[in-house]
Design a protein around this motif. Structure first.
Motif, PDB file in Angstrom:
ATOM      1  N   ARG A  34       0.839  -1.157   0.135  1.00 18.47           N
ATOM      2  CA  ARG A  34       0.023  -0.068  -0.122  1.00 18.47           C
ATOM      3  C   ARG A  34       0.117   0.905  -0.102  1.00 18.47           C
ATOM      4  N   LYS A  35       2.081   0.961   0.646  1.00 15.17           N
ATOM      5  CA  LYS A  35       2.969   2.359   0.115  1.00 15.17           C
ATOM      6  C   LYS A  35       4.342   2.809  -1.009  1.00 15.17           C
ATOM      7  N   VAL A 113       5.520  -0.886  10.771  1.00 17.63           N
ATOM      8  CA  VAL A 113       4.470  -0.603  10.595  1.00 17.63           C
ATOM      9  C   VAL A 113       3.356  -1.333  12.113  1.00 17.63           C
ATOM     10  N   PRO A 116       3.453   1.945  15.353  1.00 10.56           N
ATOM     11  CA  PRO A 116       3.193   3.440  15.440  1.00 10.56           C
ATOM     12  C   PRO A 116       3.588   4.258  16.665  1.00 10.56           C
ATOM     13  N   ALA A 122       4.791   9.100  10.595  1.00 10.23           N
ATOM     14  CA  ALA A 122       3.846   7.815   9.892  1.00 10.23           C
ATOM     15  C   ALA A 122       3.478   8.789   8.195  1.00 10.23           C
ATOM     16  N   ILE A 136      -3.674  13.825   4.771  1.00  7.93           N
ATOM     17  CA  ILE A 136      -4.243  13.832   5.802  1.00  7.93           C
ATOM     18  C   ILE A 136      -3.522  13.098   7.205  1.00  7.93           C
ATOM     19  N   SER A 137      -3.627  13.490   8.142  1.00 11.37           N
ATOM     20  CA  SER A 137      -2.526  12.696   9.314  1.00 11.37           C
ATOM     21  C   SER A 137      -3.777  12.798  10.133  1.00 11.37           C
ATOM     22  N   SER A 138      -3.250  11.418  10.981  1.00  8.42           N
ATOM     23  CA  SER A 138      -4.534  11.732  12.075  1.00  8.42           C
ATOM     24  C   SER A 138      -3.703  11.036  13.731  1.00  8.42           C
ATOM     25  N   GLY A 139      -2.462  11.574  13.103  1.00  6.72           N
ATOM     26  CA  GLY A 139      -0.798  10.753  13.912  1.00  6.72           C
ATOM     27  C   GLY A 139      -1.498   9.755  14.889  1.00  6.72           C
ATOM     28  N   ALA A 141      -4.137   8.061  15.397  1.00  4.79           N
ATOM     29  CA  ALA A 141      -5.265   8.068  16.049  1.00  4.79           C
ATOM     30  C   ALA A 141      -5.886   7.213  15.695  1.00  4.79           C
ATOM     31  N   SER A 142      -6.537   7.362  13.887  1.00  4.11           N
ATOM     32  CA  SER A 142      -7.716   6.473  13.462  1.00  4.11           C
ATOM     33  C   SER A 142      -7.227   6.365  11.385  1.00  4.11           C
ATOM     34  N   PRO A 143      -6.649   5.516  11.978  1.00  4.49           N
ATOM     35  CA  PRO A 143      -7.075   4.984   9.994  1.00  4.49           C
ATOM     36  C   PRO A 143      -8.008   5.294   9.029  1.00  4.49           C
ATOM     37  N   LEU A 146      -9.217   8.446   8.499  1.00  8.19           N
ATOM     38  CA  LEU A 146      -8.632   8.917   7.282  1.00  8.19           C
ATOM     39  C   LEU A 146      -9.352   8.172   6.144  1.00  8.19           C
ATOM     40  N   ARG A 147      -9.615   6.991   5.678  1.00  8.13           N
ATOM     41  CA  ARG A 147      -9.569   6.639   5.430  1.00  8.13           C
ATOM     42  C   ARG A 147     -11.338   7.105   4.791  1.00  8.13           C
TER      43      ARG A 147
HETATM   44  C1  LIG Z   1      -0.141   4.598  12.563  1.00  8.01           C
HETATM   45  C2  LIG Z   1      -0.064   3.905  10.972  1.00  8.01           C
HETATM   46  C3  LIG Z   1       1.270   3.496  10.520  1.00  8.01           C
HETATM   47  C4  LIG Z   1       2.489   3.741   9.101  1.00  8.01           C
HETATM   48  O1  LIG Z   1       1.332   3.202   8.458  1.00  8.01           O
HETATM   49  O2  LIG Z   1       2.868   4.684   8.999  1.00  8.01           O
HETATM   50  C5  LIG Z   1      -1.044   3.309  10.486  1.00  8.01           C
HETATM   51  C6  LIG Z   1      -1.268   1.647  11.481  1.00  8.01           C
HETATM   52  C7  LIG Z   1      -1.972   1.772  11.582  1.00  8.01           C
HETATM   53  N1  LIG Z   1      -2.633   1.110  10.206  1.00  8.01           N
HETATM   54  C8  LIG Z   1      -3.603  -0.018  11.388  1.00  8.01           C
HETATM   55  C9  LIG Z   1      -4.966  -0.521  10.052  1.00  8.01           C
HETATM   56  C10 LIG Z   1      -4.818   0.143   9.102  1.00  8.01           C
HETATM   57  N2  LIG Z   1      -4.348   0.808   8.202  1.00  8.01           N
HETATM   58  C11 LIG Z   1      -4.920   0.721   7.046  1.00  8.01           C
HETATM   59  C12 LIG Z   1      -5.003   1.865   6.255  1.00  8.01           C
HETATM   60  C13 LIG Z   1      -3.692   3.040   6.306  1.00  8.01           C
HETATM   61  N3  LIG Z   1      -3.200   3.239   7.438  1.00  8.01           N
HETATM   62  C14 LIG Z   1      -2.664   4.829   6.975  1.00  8.01           C
HETATM   63  C15 LIG Z   1      -1.574   4.796   7.790  1.00  8.01           C
HETATM   64  C16 LIG Z   1      -0.768   4.369   9.022  1.00  8.01           C
HETATM   65  N4  LIG Z   1      -1.778   3.427   9.673  1.00  8.01           N
HETATM   66  C17 LIG Z   1      -0.527   5.096  10.005  1.00  8.01           C
HETATM   67  C18 LIG Z   1      -0.945   6.833  10.771  1.00  8.01           C
HETATM   68  C19 LIG Z   1      -1.523   7.235   9.514  1.00  8.01           C
HETATM   69  C20 LIG Z   1      -2.452   8.769  10.906  1.00  8.01           C
HETATM   70  O3  LIG Z   1      -2.852   8.247  11.513  1.00  8.01           O
HETATM   71  O4  LIG Z   1      -1.920   9.951  10.364  1.00  8.01           O
HETATM   72  C21 LIG Z   1      -2.509   5.031   5.833  1.00  8.01           C
HETATM   73  C22 LIG Z   1      -3.837   6.146   5.493  1.00  8.01           C
HETATM   74  C23 LIG Z   1      -1.196   5.353   4.438  1.00  8.01           C
HETATM   75  C24 LIG Z   1      -1.290   4.278   4.578  1.00  8.01           C
HETATM   76  O5  LIG Z   1      -1.221   2.941   4.503  1.00  8.01           O
HETATM   77  O6  LIG Z   1      -0.134   4.427   3.670  1.00  8.01           O
HETATM   78  C25 LIG Z   1      -3.958   4.248   5.175  1.00  8.01           C
HETATM   79  C26 LIG Z   1      -5.553   4.728   5.220  1.00  8.01           C
HETATM   80  C27 LIG Z   1      -5.809   5.860   4.088  1.00  8.01           C
HETATM   81  C28 LIG Z   1      -5.732   5.693   2.603  1.00  8.01           C
HETATM   82  O7  LIG Z   1      -6.984   5.061   2.584  1.00  8.01           O
HETATM   83  O8  LIG Z   1      -5.059   6.068   1.704  1.00  8.01           O
HETATM   84  C29 LIG Z   1      -6.580  -0.206   6.715  1.00  8.01           C
HETATM   85  C30 LIG Z   1      -6.761  -0.241   5.794  1.00  8.01           C
HETATM   86  C31 LIG Z   1      -8.162   0.628   5.408  1.00  8.01           C
HETATM   87  O9  LIG Z   1      -8.636   1.132   5.999  1.00  8.01           O
HETATM   88  O10 LIG Z   1      -8.515   0.685   3.922  1.00  8.01           O
HETATM   89  C32 LIG Z   1      -5.794  -0.824   7.897  1.00  8.01           C
HETATM   90  C33 LIG Z   1      -7.233  -1.799   8.164  1.00  8.01           C
HETATM   91  C34 LIG Z   1      -8.001  -1.918   8.809  1.00  8.01           C
HETATM   92  C35 LIG Z   1      -7.974  -1.177  10.705  1.00  8.01           C
HETATM   93  O11 LIG Z   1      -7.271  -1.945  11.296  1.00  8.01           O
HETATM   94  O12 LIG Z   1      -7.917  -0.026  10.209  1.00  8.01           O
HETATM   95  C36 LIG Z   1      -2.693  -0.607  12.199  1.00  8.01           C
HETATM   96  C37 LIG Z   1      -3.877  -1.897  12.221  1.00  8.01           C
HETATM   97  C38 LIG Z   1      -2.876  -3.367  12.762  1.00  8.01           C
HETATM   98  C39 LIG Z   1      -3.923  -4.618  13.515  1.00  8.01           C
HETATM   99  O13 LIG Z   1      -4.550  -3.832  14.610  1.00  8.01           O
HETATM  100  O14 LIG Z   1      -3.600  -5.430  13.275  1.00  8.01           O
HETATM  101  C40 LIG Z   1      -2.406  -0.292  12.857  1.00  8.01           C
HETATM  102  C41 LIG Z   1      -1.592  -0.094  13.873  1.00  8.01           C
HETATM  103  C42 LIG Z   1      -1.869   0.311  14.842  1.00  8.01           C
HETATM  104  O15 LIG Z   1      -2.631   1.349  14.598  1.00  8.01           O
HETATM  105  O16 LIG Z   1      -1.291  -0.084  15.949  1.00  8.01           O
END
Ligand SMILES: C[C@@]1(CC(=O)O)c2cc3[nH]c(cc4nc(cc5[nH]c(cc(n2)[C@H]1CCC(=O)O)[C@@](C)(CC(=O)O)[C@@H]5CCC(=O)O)C(CC(=O)O)=C4CCC(=O)O)c(CCC(=O)O)c3CC(=O)O
Ligand SMILES: NC(=O)C1=CN([C@@H]2O[C@H](COP(=O)(O)OP(=O)(O)OC[C@H]3O[C@@H](n4cnc5c(N)ncnc54)[C@H](O)[C@@H]3O)[C@@H](O)[C@H]2O)C=CC1
Length: 226
Positions: A34-35, A113, A116, A122, A136-139, A141-143, A146-147
């Motif tokens: 995804r990155k 990943v 966090p 991030a 967009i960033s939530s630090g 807090a909640s991906p 963000l989505r």
């Molecule tokens: C801290 C961070 C670190 C980093 O990866 O940089 C992080 C961490 C974690 N993500 C988790 C889960 C998911 N993340 C996504 C999606 C995205 N995650 C992204 C960023 C970030 N995710 C950073 C914080 C950014 C911020 O807050 O500012 C995005 C913006 C960009 C990107 O991925 O490149 C992109 C969405 C936007 C887009 O669509 O573009 C989905 C899929 C979805 O939603 O479609 C899921 C699965 C559903 C769910 O569980 O929510 C888990 C739980 C793992 C577990 O428990 O197994 C952790 C770990 C934790 O929080 O402990």
């Protein structure tokens, strides 16, 4: 030295120039995949170290600025790449921690990943309307939020807005030499933005939009002497 957890601070957002910079991603699963698109689009040289990778990474490795090293991570592997950014993206948090430690020893910024709060940066949710990018960033807090928000903003930050951004970019090259006063340049830009140029683009009338744009620009350029 340990830094303050991401969740307790307010991240400082920047737009990094990644052209020719080395980035190493350890692990080649769904999260790593995804990155990668955005990293390649930035001009970074990306290396993925992972015994197995997704189909998407396999394809990108054959076609683009992406190198896949089919190996299990061992401490010491990163140094050869001189990375500025490292992403620890395996599904094993102990391995990710080793990657983090080595990255820091090398002075690289690292994103884990799976942890966090331990990361130096991030990844943001991005709407790409090059040259316009909305991050967009939530630090951490909640991906999910963000989505959702990204989905909402996609309608506002639309393709025509990206088109207008590229016209504004080209215009700066012209005004730099011809409209010498900053206040006058500002009036020109404001007039374009307040005009119907964007709505014409949104109505799929690019010719009319272009004409309107040119008309406003001409009105602000100094008159030719005859
Ligand atoms: C801290 C961070 C670190 C980093 O990866 O940089 C992080 C961490 C974690 N993500 C988790 C889960 C998911 N993340 C996504 C999606 C995205 N995650 C992204 C960023 C970030 N995710 C950073 C914080 C950014 C911020 O807050 O500012 C995005 C913006 C960009 C990107 O991925 O490149 C992109 C969405 C936007 C887009 O669509 O573009 C989905 C899929 C979805 O939603 O479609 C899921 C699965 C559903 C769910 O569980 O929510 C888990 C739980 C793992 C577990 O428990 O197994 C952790 C770990 C934790 O929080 O402990
Ligand atoms: N930041 C985010 O957006 C999210 C993070 N996560 C976290 O990311 C982790 C990875 O998730 P996925 O990509 O879905 O897992 P995955 O199972 O699809 O991919 C893991 C990858 O790591 C590689 N790997 C395993 N051990 C390795 C080693 N020693 N050296 C090199 N490569 C190794 C595997 O070959 C595989 O390619 C999860 O365990 C979870 O902690 C999960 C969801 C979202």
């Amino acid at each position: 030295m340990n830094s303050l957890p991401l969740s307790q601070a307010s991240p400082y957002l920047v737009a990094l120039n990644m052209v020719h910079k080395a980035v190493v991603i350890v692990g080649g699963g769904v999260v790593a995949s995804r990155k990668i698109g955005a990293l390649l689009a930035s001009g970074a040289r990306v290396t993925v170290i992972s015994p197995m990778v997704t189909e998407a990474i396999r394809t990108q490795a054959a076609q683009s600025n992406l190198q896949w090293i089919a190996a299990t991570y061992e401490p010491g592997l990163l140094a050869a790449y001189q990375p500025v950014l490292v992403i620890a993206a395996t599904d094993d948090s102990a391995i990710n921690q080793q990657v983090r430690d080595e990255a820091r020893q090398l002075g690289a910024w690292v994103n884990d990943v799976s942890a966090p709060d331990e990361a130096d940066f991030a990844n943001m949710a991005v709407i790409d309307r090059a040259p316009l990018q909305i991050g967009i960033s939530s630090g951490g807090a909640s991906p999910a939020l963000l989505r959702w928000l990204k989905q909402q903003l996609t309608h506002i930050v639309d393709v025509p807005l990206g088109q207008l951004a590229s016209w504004m970019q080209a215009l700066r090259g012209v005004t730099a030499n011809s409209v010498t006063e900053q206040a006058e340049r500002q009036r020109l830009y404001d007039e374009i933005l307040a005009s119907d140029v964007l709505s014409l683009l949104r109505d799929d009338q690019p010719e009319a939009a272009r004409q309107r744009f040119e008309q406003i620009v001409q009105a602000h350029l100094p008159r030719e002497r005859s």
